[in-house]
Design a protein around this motif. Structure first.
Motif, PDB file in Angstrom:
ATOM      1  N   THR A 229       0.820  -1.214   0.000  1.00  0.00           N
ATOM      2  CA  THR A 229       0.000   0.000   0.000  1.00  0.00           C
ATOM      3  C   THR A 229       0.849   1.259   0.000  1.00  0.00           C
ATOM      4  OG1 THR A 229      -0.111   0.062   2.429  1.00  0.00           O
ATOM      5  CG2 THR A 229      -1.802  -1.208   1.273  1.00  0.00           C
ATOM      6  N   LEU A 230       2.182   1.107   0.022  1.00  0.00           N
ATOM      7  CA  LEU A 230       3.052   2.282   0.108  1.00  0.00           C
ATOM      8  C   LEU A 230       2.952   3.155  -1.135  1.00  0.00           C
ATOM      9  CD1 LEU A 230       6.178   0.597   1.735  1.00  0.00           C
ATOM     10  CD2 LEU A 230       4.674   2.311   2.770  1.00  0.00           C
ATOM     11  N   GLY A 231       2.763   2.536  -2.306  1.00  0.00           N
ATOM     12  CA  GLY A 231       2.612   3.321  -3.521  1.00  0.00           C
ATOM     13  C   GLY A 231       1.358   4.179  -3.476  1.00  0.00           C
ATOM     14  N   LEU A 232       0.236   3.577  -3.059  1.00  0.00           N
ATOM     15  CA  LEU A 232      -1.005   4.332  -2.917  1.00  0.00           C
ATOM     16  C   LEU A 232      -0.868   5.393  -1.830  1.00  0.00           C
ATOM     17  CD1 LEU A 232      -4.021   4.775  -3.490  1.00  0.00           C
ATOM     18  CD2 LEU A 232      -4.506   2.974  -1.825  1.00  0.00           C
ATOM     19  N   PHE A 233      -0.175   5.061  -0.756  1.00  0.00           N
ATOM     20  CA  PHE A 233       0.002   5.998   0.344  1.00  0.00           C
ATOM     21  C   PHE A 233       0.782   7.232  -0.109  1.00  0.00           C
ATOM     22  CE2 PHE A 233       1.614   7.102   4.689  1.00  0.00           C
ATOM     23  CZ  PHE A 233       0.369   7.329   5.246  1.00  0.00           C
ATOM     24  N   SER A 234       1.836   7.016  -0.887  1.00  0.00           N
ATOM     25  CA  SER A 234       2.621   8.145  -1.394  1.00  0.00           C
ATOM     26  C   SER A 234       1.804   8.983  -2.374  1.00  0.00           C
ATOM     27  CB  SER A 234       3.903   7.642  -2.060  1.00  0.00           C
ATOM     28  OG  SER A 234       3.606   6.762  -3.132  1.00  0.00           O
ATOM     29  N   THR A 235       0.954   8.327  -3.169  1.00  0.00           N
ATOM     30  CA  THR A 235       0.107   9.073  -4.105  1.00  0.00           C
ATOM     31  C   THR A 235      -0.907   9.933  -3.360  1.00  0.00           C
ATOM     32  OG1 THR A 235       0.320   7.289  -5.727  1.00  0.00           O
ATOM     33  CG2 THR A 235      -1.447   8.862  -6.071  1.00  0.00           C
ATOM     34  N   LEU A 236      -1.510   9.379  -2.314  1.00  0.00           N
ATOM     35  CA  LEU A 236      -2.466  10.158  -1.518  1.00  0.00           C
ATOM     36  C   LEU A 236      -1.769  11.338  -0.842  1.00  0.00           C
ATOM     37  CD1 LEU A 236      -4.600   7.326   0.157  1.00  0.00           C
ATOM     38  CD2 LEU A 236      -5.233   8.806  -1.760  1.00  0.00           C
ATOM     39  N   ALA A 237      -0.548  11.116  -0.341  1.00  0.00           N
ATOM     40  CA  ALA A 237       0.202  12.219   0.267  1.00  0.00           C
ATOM     41  C   ALA A 237       0.496  13.306  -0.758  1.00  0.00           C
ATOM     42  CB  ALA A 237       1.505  11.693   0.870  1.00  0.00           C
ATOM     43  N   TYR A 238       0.785  12.892  -1.995  1.00  0.00           N
ATOM     44  CA  TYR A 238       1.031  13.866  -3.061  1.00  0.00           C
ATOM     45  C   TYR A 238      -0.224  14.680  -3.367  1.00  0.00           C
ATOM     46  CZ  TYR A 238       1.878  15.687  -7.750  1.00  0.00           C
ATOM     47  OH  TYR A 238       1.995  16.506  -8.841  1.00  0.00           O
ATOM     48  N   VAL A 239      -1.373  14.021  -3.389  1.00  0.00           N
ATOM     49  CA  VAL A 239      -2.628  14.725  -3.653  1.00  0.00           C
ATOM     50  C   VAL A 239      -2.912  15.741  -2.548  1.00  0.00           C
ATOM     51  CG1 VAL A 239      -5.130  14.443  -3.844  1.00  0.00           C
ATOM     52  CG2 VAL A 239      -3.602  12.854  -5.016  1.00  0.00           C
ATOM     53  N   VAL A 240      -2.706  15.340  -1.283  1.00  0.00           N
ATOM     54  CA  VAL A 240      -2.924  16.260  -0.162  1.00  0.00           C
ATOM     55  C   VAL A 240      -1.965  17.446  -0.246  1.00  0.00           C
ATOM     56  CG1 VAL A 240      -2.823  16.498   2.348  1.00  0.00           C
ATOM     57  CG2 VAL A 240      -3.843  14.456   1.333  1.00  0.00           C
ATOM     58  N   ALA A 241      -0.697  17.165  -0.565  1.00  0.00           N
ATOM     59  CA  ALA A 241       0.282  18.244  -0.692  1.00  0.00           C
ATOM     60  C   ALA A 241      -0.074  19.185  -1.842  1.00  0.00           C
ATOM     61  CB  ALA A 241       1.678  17.652  -0.905  1.00  0.00           C
ATOM     62  N   ALA A 242      -0.571  18.620  -2.936  1.00  0.00           N
ATOM     63  CA  ALA A 242      -0.929  19.452  -4.086  1.00  0.00           C
ATOM     64  C   ALA A 242      -2.113  20.366  -3.758  1.00  0.00           C
ATOM     65  CB  ALA A 242      -1.260  18.565  -5.284  1.00  0.00           C
ATOM     66  N   ILE A 243      -3.138  19.824  -3.099  1.00  0.00           N
ATOM     67  CA  ILE A 243      -4.322  20.629  -2.773  1.00  0.00           C
ATOM     68  C   ILE A 243      -3.970  21.717  -1.755  1.00  0.00           C
ATOM     69  CG2 ILE A 243      -6.607  20.569  -1.730  1.00  0.00           C
ATOM     70  CD1 ILE A 243      -6.933  17.753  -2.878  1.00  0.00           C
ATOM     71  N   SER A 244      -3.262  21.334  -0.694  1.00  0.00           N
ATOM     72  CA  SER A 244      -2.887  22.326   0.314  1.00  0.00           C
ATOM     73  C   SER A 244      -1.918  23.359  -0.262  1.00  0.00           C
ATOM     74  CB  SER A 244      -2.263  21.627   1.531  1.00  0.00           C
ATOM     75  OG  SER A 244      -1.132  20.854   1.145  1.00  0.00           O
ATOM     76  N   GLY A 245      -1.023  22.942  -1.153  1.00  0.00           N
ATOM     77  CA  GLY A 245      -0.111  23.889  -1.792  1.00  0.00           C
ATOM     78  C   GLY A 245      -0.832  24.877  -2.684  1.00  0.00           C
ATOM     79  N   ALA A 246      -1.857  24.390  -3.403  1.00  0.00           N
ATOM     80  CA  ALA A 246      -2.643  25.289  -4.247  1.00  0.00           C
ATOM     81  C   ALA A 246      -3.366  26.336  -3.394  1.00  0.00           C
ATOM     82  CB  ALA A 246      -3.654  24.483  -5.065  1.00  0.00           C
ATOM     83  N   LEU A 247      -3.863  25.926  -2.229  1.00  0.00           N
ATOM     84  CA  LEU A 247      -4.525  26.882  -1.335  1.00  0.00           C
ATOM     85  C   LEU A 247      -3.524  27.882  -0.765  1.00  0.00           C
ATOM     86  CD1 LEU A 247      -6.947  24.472   0.559  1.00  0.00           C
ATOM     87  CD2 LEU A 247      -7.503  26.074  -1.291  1.00  0.00           C
ATOM     88  N   LEU A 248      -2.319  27.424  -0.442  1.00  0.00           N
ATOM     89  CA  LEU A 248      -1.288  28.343   0.047  1.00  0.00           C
ATOM     90  C   LEU A 248      -0.878  29.347  -1.019  1.00  0.00           C
ATOM     91  CD1 LEU A 248       1.049  25.900   2.028  1.00  0.00           C
ATOM     92  CD2 LEU A 248      -0.347  27.738   2.985  1.00  0.00           C
ATOM     93  N   GLY A 249      -0.975  28.928  -2.285  1.00  0.00           N
ATOM     94  CA  GLY A 249      -0.579  29.811  -3.379  1.00  0.00           C
ATOM     95  C   GLY A 249      -1.425  31.064  -3.469  1.00  0.00           C
ATOM     96  N   PHE A 250      -2.632  31.063  -2.877  1.00  0.00           N
ATOM     97  CA  PHE A 250      -3.466  32.261  -2.882  1.00  0.00           C
ATOM     98  C   PHE A 250      -2.884  33.366  -2.002  1.00  0.00           C
ATOM     99  CE2 PHE A 250      -6.713  29.137  -4.201  1.00  0.00           C
ATOM    100  CZ  PHE A 250      -7.218  29.794  -5.308  1.00  0.00           C
ATOM    101  N   TYR A 251      -2.034  32.985  -1.051  1.00  0.00           N
ATOM    102  CA  TYR A 251      -1.540  33.955  -0.079  1.00  0.00           C
ATOM    103  C   TYR A 251      -0.020  34.123  -0.118  1.00  0.00           C
ATOM    104  CZ  TYR A 251      -6.208  33.075   1.715  1.00  0.00           C
ATOM    105  OH  TYR A 251      -7.566  32.939   1.819  1.00  0.00           O
ATOM    106  N   TYR A 252       0.673  33.219  -0.789  1.00  0.00           N
ATOM    107  CA  TYR A 252       2.137  33.297  -0.830  1.00  0.00           C
ATOM    108  C   TYR A 252       2.589  34.143  -2.015  1.00  0.00           C
ATOM    109  CZ  TYR A 252       7.005  31.979  -1.437  1.00  0.00           C
ATOM    110  OH  TYR A 252       8.357  32.014  -1.604  1.00  0.00           O
TER     111      TYR A 252
END
Length: 264
Positions: free
Chosen positions: A80-103
């Motif tokens: 499940t490590l491959g899926l786990f890393s993909t989910l972490a990437y999705v979370v990082a991408a979404i949170s990073g996009a939200l941070l981009g509104f203020y950075y």
């Protein structure tokens, strides 16, 4: 005698014989209407045929070949490590996009603008501290998960024929993950980011023959400046997400076609 061309399959007559709900009738009428104009069913049958032909050409997994469904259950969490890393990437991408509104990396030619925007996110923006923490921790979890995923693939022999291409693609992905982490590490432009950037410049200059060219390309010169921050921001936000997302999709697609190689 009707001059209307008779429907070869008599869909209406077939539907009258069935006890269909309104939803089913609407779906079938829509599908028949589209099929007469776009030949949707033909393409679906073509894709189905292609799918079975591709999968028939792939070797069976060890679980299928040796009937090991219940003998290697303790290995399953590692798969499940491959899926786990993909989910972490999705979370990082979404949170990073939200941070981009203020950075903001630099608006007045002064790179300290980036630090000011991070300070605003962490101290004044509602839920800003939590949002940046989610982005930071998901990135760190992704790095750890990708590294463990590569170890699992190596020690279980999953990189062997016919999966060599996906192994090489995985090496590229873990390398880009490191670049992702490094470029994001420099964006706050605090003391940690500054000295990490200085180490990067020195490492670039140490490359034989092309060291100065590499330093100028990646860092905008031999010392850190606004150009350095601008390059890191472009790589982290505009280039790497599209490249990494494309490669992850290809990586997962190959796994879907070849199947997962269970341990011997």
């Amino acid at each position: 005698m009707s001059l209307e061309r008779k429907d070869e399959y008599d869909h209406k007559g077939w539907m009258k014989e069935k006890d269909l709900t309104p939803v089913e009738s609407t779906f079938l009428v829509t599908l028949i209407w589209l099929d007469k104009r776009l030949r949707i069913v033909d393409y679906l049958e073509l894709m189905e045929t292609l799918y079975y032909r591709v999968n028939l050409q792939m070797p069976k997994s060890h679980t299928e070949q040796y009937n090991l469904d219940n003998k290697f259950w303790y290995w399953y969490p590692l798969y499940t490590l491959g899926l786990f890393s993909t989910l972490a990437y999705v979370v990082a991408a979404i949170s990073g996009a939200l941070l981009g509104f203020y950075y903001s990396p630099a608006t007045t030619g002064d790179p300290t603008t980036a630090y000011s925007s991070i300070t605003f996110i962490m101290t004044e923006l509602q839920f800003g501290f939590m949002l940046r923490s989610i982005h930071r921790w998901s990135a760190q979890v992704m790095v750890a998960a990708v590294f463990l995923h590569m170890l699992r693939v190596y020690f279980t022999g999953s990189y062997k024929e016919p999966r060599e291409l996906n192994w090489l693609l995985g090496i590229v992905l873990i390398s880009l993950t490191m670049v992702f982490g490094y470029t994001g590490y420099l964006l706050p432009w605090d003391q940690l980011a500054f000295w990490a950037g200085q180490i990067g410049v020195e490492m670039s200059l140490s490359v034989p023959l092309i060291g100065e060219w590499v330093a100028q390309l990646l860092f905008g010169g031999f010392t850190l400046s606004q150009a350095t921050l601008q390059r890191m921001y472009i790589l982290h936000v505009f280039l790497l997400p599209f490249v990494v997302t494309t490669l992850i999709a290809i990586h997962i697609g190959i796994v879907w076609v070849q199947g997962i190689a269970e341990p011997h």
